[in-house]
Structures are given as C-alpha cells and as structure tokens.
Design a protein around this motif. Structure first.
Motif, PDB file in Angstrom:
ATOM      1  N   GLY A 132       0.938  -1.186  -0.018  1.00 33.09           N
ATOM      2  CA  GLY A 132       0.055  -0.012  -0.059  1.00 33.09           C
ATOM      3  C   GLY A 132       0.896   1.349   0.118  1.00 33.09           C
ATOM      4  N   ARG A 133       2.015   1.344   0.765  1.00 32.05           N
ATOM      5  CA  ARG A 133       2.901   2.577   0.858  1.00 32.05           C
ATOM      6  C   ARG A 133       3.506   2.507  -0.485  1.00 32.05           C
ATOM      7  NH1 ARG A 133       3.943   3.975   6.621  1.00 32.05           N
ATOM      8  NH2 ARG A 133       5.587   5.118   5.876  1.00 32.05           N
ATOM      9  N   ILE A 134       4.013   1.432  -0.824  1.00 30.31           N
ATOM     10  CA  ILE A 134       4.719   1.621  -2.319  1.00 30.31           C
ATOM     11  C   ILE A 134       3.778   2.298  -3.363  1.00 30.31           C
ATOM     12  CG2 ILE A 134       5.526   0.168  -4.154  1.00 30.31           C
ATOM     13  CD1 ILE A 134       6.753  -1.656  -1.814  1.00 30.31           C
ATOM     14  N   GLU A 135       2.547   1.637  -3.491  1.00 29.88           N
ATOM     15  CA  GLU A 135       1.583   2.120  -4.390  1.00 29.88           C
ATOM     16  C   GLU A 135       1.490   3.710  -4.183  1.00 29.88           C
ATOM     17  OE1 GLU A 135      -2.840   1.536  -6.153  1.00 29.88           O
ATOM     18  OE2 GLU A 135      -1.832   0.048  -4.976  1.00 29.88           O
ATOM     19  N   LYS A 136       1.248   4.140  -2.823  1.00 33.85           N
ATOM     20  CA  LYS A 136       1.137   5.414  -2.646  1.00 33.85           C
ATOM     21  C   LYS A 136       2.310   6.506  -3.043  1.00 33.85           C
ATOM     22  CE  LYS A 136      -0.051   8.766   1.140  1.00 33.85           C
ATOM     23  NZ  LYS A 136      -0.284   8.658   2.580  1.00 33.85           N
ATOM     24  N   ALA A 137       3.393   5.913  -2.770  1.00 30.38           N
ATOM     25  CA  ALA A 137       4.516   6.617  -3.094  1.00 30.38           C
ATOM     26  C   ALA A 137       4.778   6.749  -4.611  1.00 30.38           C
ATOM     27  CB  ALA A 137       5.897   6.097  -2.606  1.00 30.38           C
ATOM     28  N   LEU A 138       4.579   5.661  -5.218  1.00 30.22           N
ATOM     29  CA  LEU A 138       4.712   5.594  -6.880  1.00 30.22           C
ATOM     30  C   LEU A 138       3.759   6.591  -7.455  1.00 30.22           C
ATOM     31  CD1 LEU A 138       5.589   1.813  -7.339  1.00 30.22           C
ATOM     32  CD2 LEU A 138       7.239   3.814  -7.704  1.00 30.22           C
ATOM     33  N   LYS A 139       2.420   6.652  -7.106  1.00 33.39           N
ATOM     34  CA  LYS A 139       1.456   7.488  -7.452  1.00 33.39           C
ATOM     35  C   LYS A 139       1.818   9.143  -7.227  1.00 33.39           C
ATOM     36  CE  LYS A 139      -2.926   4.370  -7.403  1.00 33.39           C
ATOM     37  NZ  LYS A 139      -3.963   4.211  -6.730  1.00 33.39           N
ATOM     38  N   GLY A 140       2.322   9.308  -5.945  1.00 32.53           N
ATOM     39  CA  GLY A 140       2.722  10.559  -5.580  1.00 32.53           C
ATOM     40  C   GLY A 140       3.966  11.070  -6.373  1.00 32.53           C
ATOM     41  N   ALA A 141       4.801  10.035  -7.028  1.00 37.27           N
ATOM     42  CA  ALA A 141       5.862  10.608  -7.818  1.00 37.27           C
ATOM     43  C   ALA A 141       5.351  10.503  -9.348  1.00 37.27           C
ATOM     44  CB  ALA A 141       6.983   9.823  -7.517  1.00 37.27           C
ATOM     45  N   ALA A 142       4.251  10.252  -9.472  1.00 36.17           N
ATOM     46  CA  ALA A 142       3.728  10.165 -11.010  1.00 36.17           C
ATOM     47  C   ALA A 142       4.290   9.164 -11.666  1.00 36.17           C
ATOM     48  CB  ALA A 142       3.874  11.698 -11.562  1.00 36.17           C
ATOM     49  N   ILE A 143       4.423   8.137 -11.270  1.00 36.74           N
ATOM     50  CA  ILE A 143       5.161   7.101 -12.068  1.00 36.74           C
ATOM     51  C   ILE A 143       4.427   5.724 -12.036  1.00 36.74           C
ATOM     52  CG2 ILE A 143       6.684   6.336 -10.576  1.00 36.74           C
ATOM     53  CD1 ILE A 143       8.876   6.038 -12.667  1.00 36.74           C
ATOM     54  N   TRP A 144       3.414   5.686 -11.193  1.00 36.85           N
ATOM     55  CA  TRP A 144       2.455   4.457 -10.904  1.00 36.85           C
ATOM     56  C   TRP A 144       2.053   3.759 -12.144  1.00 36.85           C
ATOM     57  CZ3 TRP A 144       1.625   0.360  -7.761  1.00 36.85           C
ATOM     58  CH2 TRP A 144       0.694  -0.125  -8.272  1.00 36.85           C
ATOM     59  N   ASN A 145       1.677   4.493 -13.119  1.00 41.37           N
ATOM     60  CA  ASN A 145       1.022   4.067 -14.338  1.00 41.37           C
ATOM     61  C   ASN A 145       1.826   3.425 -15.221  1.00 41.37           C
ATOM     62  OD1 ASN A 145      -1.717   4.504 -13.447  1.00 41.37           O
ATOM     63  ND2 ASN A 145      -1.591   6.582 -14.417  1.00 41.37           N
ATOM     64  N   GLU A 146       3.279   3.781 -15.229  1.00 36.57           N
ATOM     65  CA  GLU A 146       4.043   3.337 -16.035  1.00 36.57           C
ATOM     66  C   GLU A 146       4.807   2.115 -15.485  1.00 36.57           C
ATOM     67  OE1 GLU A 146       7.052   6.932 -16.889  1.00 36.57           O
ATOM     68  OE2 GLU A 146       5.203   8.077 -16.345  1.00 36.57           O
ATOM     69  N   VAL A 147       4.842   1.895 -14.450  1.00 42.64           N
ATOM     70  CA  VAL A 147       5.377   0.649 -13.441  1.00 42.64           C
ATOM     71  C   VAL A 147       4.696  -0.170 -12.787  1.00 42.64           C
ATOM     72  CG1 VAL A 147       7.670   2.035 -13.554  1.00 42.64           C
ATOM     73  CG2 VAL A 147       6.070   1.973 -11.396  1.00 42.64           C
ATOM     74  N   LYS A 148       3.318  -0.056 -12.805  1.00 43.26           N
ATOM     75  CA  LYS A 148       2.487  -0.948 -11.889  1.00 43.26           C
ATOM     76  C   LYS A 148       2.688  -2.238 -12.351  1.00 43.26           C
ATOM     77  CE  LYS A 148      -1.778   0.371 -14.456  1.00 43.26           C
ATOM     78  NZ  LYS A 148      -3.022   1.141 -14.231  1.00 43.26           N
ATOM     79  N   ASP A 149       2.713  -2.623 -13.620  1.00 47.18           N
ATOM     80  CA  ASP A 149       2.696  -4.064 -14.101  1.00 47.18           C
ATOM     81  C   ASP A 149       3.973  -4.607 -14.232  1.00 47.18           C
ATOM     82  OD1 ASP A 149       0.009  -3.942 -14.602  1.00 47.18           O
ATOM     83  OD2 ASP A 149       0.277  -2.947 -16.271  1.00 47.18           O
ATOM     84  N   ARG A 150       4.980  -3.862 -13.729  1.00 47.27           N
ATOM     85  CA  ARG A 150       6.591  -4.213 -13.945  1.00 47.27           C
ATOM     86  C   ARG A 150       7.182  -4.218 -12.521  1.00 47.27           C
ATOM     87  NH1 ARG A 150       9.188   0.144 -18.136  1.00 47.27           N
ATOM     88  NH2 ARG A 150      11.082  -1.074 -17.755  1.00 47.27           N
ATOM     89  N   LEU A 151       6.466  -4.181 -11.445  1.00 49.87           N
ATOM     90  CA  LEU A 151       7.284  -4.005 -10.086  1.00 49.87           C
ATOM     91  C   LEU A 151       8.614  -4.898  -9.681  1.00 49.87           C
ATOM     92  CD1 LEU A 151       4.012  -2.960  -7.989  1.00 49.87           C
ATOM     93  CD2 LEU A 151       5.569  -1.446  -9.083  1.00 49.87           C
ATOM     94  N   LYS A 152       8.448  -6.030 -10.384  1.00 49.97           N
ATOM     95  CA  LYS A 152       9.463  -6.940 -10.140  1.00 49.97           C
ATOM     96  C   LYS A 152      10.566  -6.924 -11.011  1.00 49.97           C
ATOM     97  CE  LYS A 152       6.575 -10.539  -7.955  1.00 49.97           C
ATOM     98  NZ  LYS A 152       6.123 -11.904  -8.149  1.00 49.97           N
ATOM     99  N   ASP A 153      10.496  -6.073 -12.066  1.00 53.31           N
ATOM    100  CA  ASP A 153      11.575  -5.614 -12.949  1.00 53.31           C
ATOM    101  C   ASP A 153      12.786  -5.014 -12.156  1.00 53.31           C
ATOM    102  OD1 ASP A 153      10.217  -6.812 -14.706  1.00 53.31           O
ATOM    103  OD2 ASP A 153       9.724  -5.063 -16.247  1.00 53.31           O
ATOM    104  N   ASP A 154      14.013  -5.073 -12.816  1.00 51.65           N
ATOM    105  CA  ASP A 154      15.105  -4.362 -12.242  1.00 51.65           C
ATOM    106  C   ASP A 154      14.837  -2.902 -12.523  1.00 51.65           C
ATOM    107  OD1 ASP A 154      17.725  -3.293 -11.907  1.00 51.65           O
ATOM    108  OD2 ASP A 154      18.783  -4.784 -12.367  1.00 51.65           O
ATOM    109  N   ALA A 155      15.067  -1.932 -11.421  1.00 51.95           N
ATOM    110  CA  ALA A 155      14.890  -0.637 -11.430  1.00 51.95           C
ATOM    111  C   ALA A 155      15.869  -0.106 -12.670  1.00 51.95           C
ATOM    112  CB  ALA A 155      15.266  -0.037 -10.071  1.00 51.95           C
TER     113      ALA A 155
END
Length: 261
Positions: A132-155
């Motif tokens: 929940g905190r990870i999703e909130k942070a990624l949304k707050g950084a305006a990148i959630w929609n770009e990475v939500k389906d690849r969270l296990k990928d290498d950064a």
C-alpha cells in the motif's frame, strides 16, 4: 550583510550563523549563513559554480558526515533541535530530510524493493502495508501507471527520467518533512525535466523543498523563494519573482543579468 526577505510562513528550517569547512582545507566553503526555509514552499539555491550551494544543501541532512574531517559551526534548527548536535540520530534525520541527487541513484534491485528498502528500515514488515505504501509513493511521484505491471523488474531497466521519479518515490515513501534536490534534472531530457519540475511543484503540498539548480529559468519556474550565493556567502534571499525582477543587491543583479556566472 545579506538581504533576507521577511518570511511570514512557518519555517521548516532555520539556519543561524552556519559555517562549513571541508577536511584538510584552511578556508571555509560557507561563511556565516543565516536563512529561514519556509514550510511547504520551494526554496531554490542559485549562484555560479563553486559558490557553495551544493555544500549548503548537503548540510541540511549532514551528508558531509560520510567523509571524516569536515567541520560545521553554527546551527541548523529543525523540529526545534540543532541538527549539528553530536547526538543527532543521522538515520532518523535522513528519513525526515530526504535527498534526490543529480544523477538518478536507483538501487540494483527491483522497482518494488527500491521503495520497500527505506520502509523496511523504519520497521514496516507487513507485505500488505508495504504494498500500500509503495503504491502510494509511486502515485505521488507520478510514475505508478508506468510501472504498476513491472514492479518486479530491475529498476535499472527504467529510463533516466523514470529512475529519477523512482528515486523521488523512494524518498517520499518514508514521509519526510523536507526534500533536498541537487540539480535533479541536469542529466535529463526536456520532456523528463518538465515531468520532474511539475512533480516538485506538486510535492510542496506535503513537504518543504530546497533545490539547487544551475538553471535560473528553472528556479524562476518552480520556486517560491530564491537564495543567491557567491563564494560561500548568502547574498540575497527573496521571493523568487522579486529577486529576478527587482533584486536588492547589486551582485545579485549582475549575476542574473549575465555580467558573470
């Protein structure tokens, strides 16, 4: 004596007579800096290369302490305490005052683990809470929609602009009070720069921001207050529009009109 604007907002940080000297050098890189940092506003630090703006920025979370022999004098008051006190818990301080560097510094692990890292250090172990905190942070950084389906990928598979927003997400996940940005867009293309600038502008709703930039146009676009520094001294701190349109100090005027830089 420096010109310091009367800041009527609450102060996130108060700097009082701060000097800083690097190890094995005789001359101080910062001399007698006095400045308030307004709460939930963006303060830009500008000035020519070598003027001390990055040195000052790195005092706010004592990152200079990673290298022995550096010396502080004066006060930086945050949450009613002088953070230069020897008893300051630096891990706790760097959680509350986060930092985003010039070059994106994603950890060599998955996108999910990059954000989880700081949360786990804070003692959060529940997978549902972490998610929940990870999703909130990624949304707050305006990148959630770009990475939500690849969270296990290498950064490191992300683009430079995405990595910088990931670093911002990692910083805001631990809910800091202040964020420090050290020329955060200097390595990015114009489109990524615009995205990061928009994000920084939105972040001041929840945190106080201090940004070092070599780009005066960027300072004019994103900041509420601008501080002009020159050879270790703070020359002027004013509302941004006022500093660029009607600077109080001759040296400030000469710098922003391109007489030196």
């Amino acid at each position: 004596m420096a010109t310091i604007a009367d800041i009527k907002e609450n102060r996130a940080i108060e700097v009082a007579n701060l000097s800083f000297t690097y190890a094995n050098t005789a001359q101080s890189s910062l001399r007698g800096i006095n400045m308030p940092i307004a709460q939930n506003k963006i303060t830009a630090l500008i000035g020519p290369s070598g003027c001390g703006k990055t040195t000052l920025l790195r005092c706010f979370n004592r990152i200079h302490d990673l290298y022995p022999g550096n010396f502080y004098k004066g006060k930086i008051v945050f949450e009613g305490q002088n953070i230069l006190d020897a008893k300051t818990d630096l891990i706790d301080l760097r959680t509350k005052i986060g930092m985003i560097f010039q070059k994106p510094t994603s950890f060599p692990m998955s996108i999910w683990d990059n954000i989880a890292y700081g949360l786990k250090l804070k003692g959060i172990s529940s997978k549902s809470e972490l998610s929940g905190r990870i999703e909130k942070a990624l949304k707050g950084a305006a990148i959630w929609n770009e990475v939500k389906d690849r969270l296990k990928d290498d950064a490191n598979s992300l683009s430079g602009g995405q990595q910088q927003r990931l670093c911002i997400a990692r910083a805001i996940a631990v809910e800091p009070q202040v964020l420090l940005f050290d020329e955060p867009t200097s390595a990015l293309d114009p489109i990524s720069t615009q995205a990061v600038e928009q994000l920084i502008t939105e972040l001041k709703n929840s945190v106080s921001v201090i940004i070092v930039t070599h780009n005066m146009q960027q300072a004019a676009r994103v900041s509420d207050y601008t501080a002009f520094m020159y050879i270790g001294d703070l020359i002027e701190l004013s509302p941004t529009k006022e500093l660029f349109v009607n600077p109080k100090e001759k040296l400030t005027e000469e710098y922003i009109t391109g007489k030196f830089g």
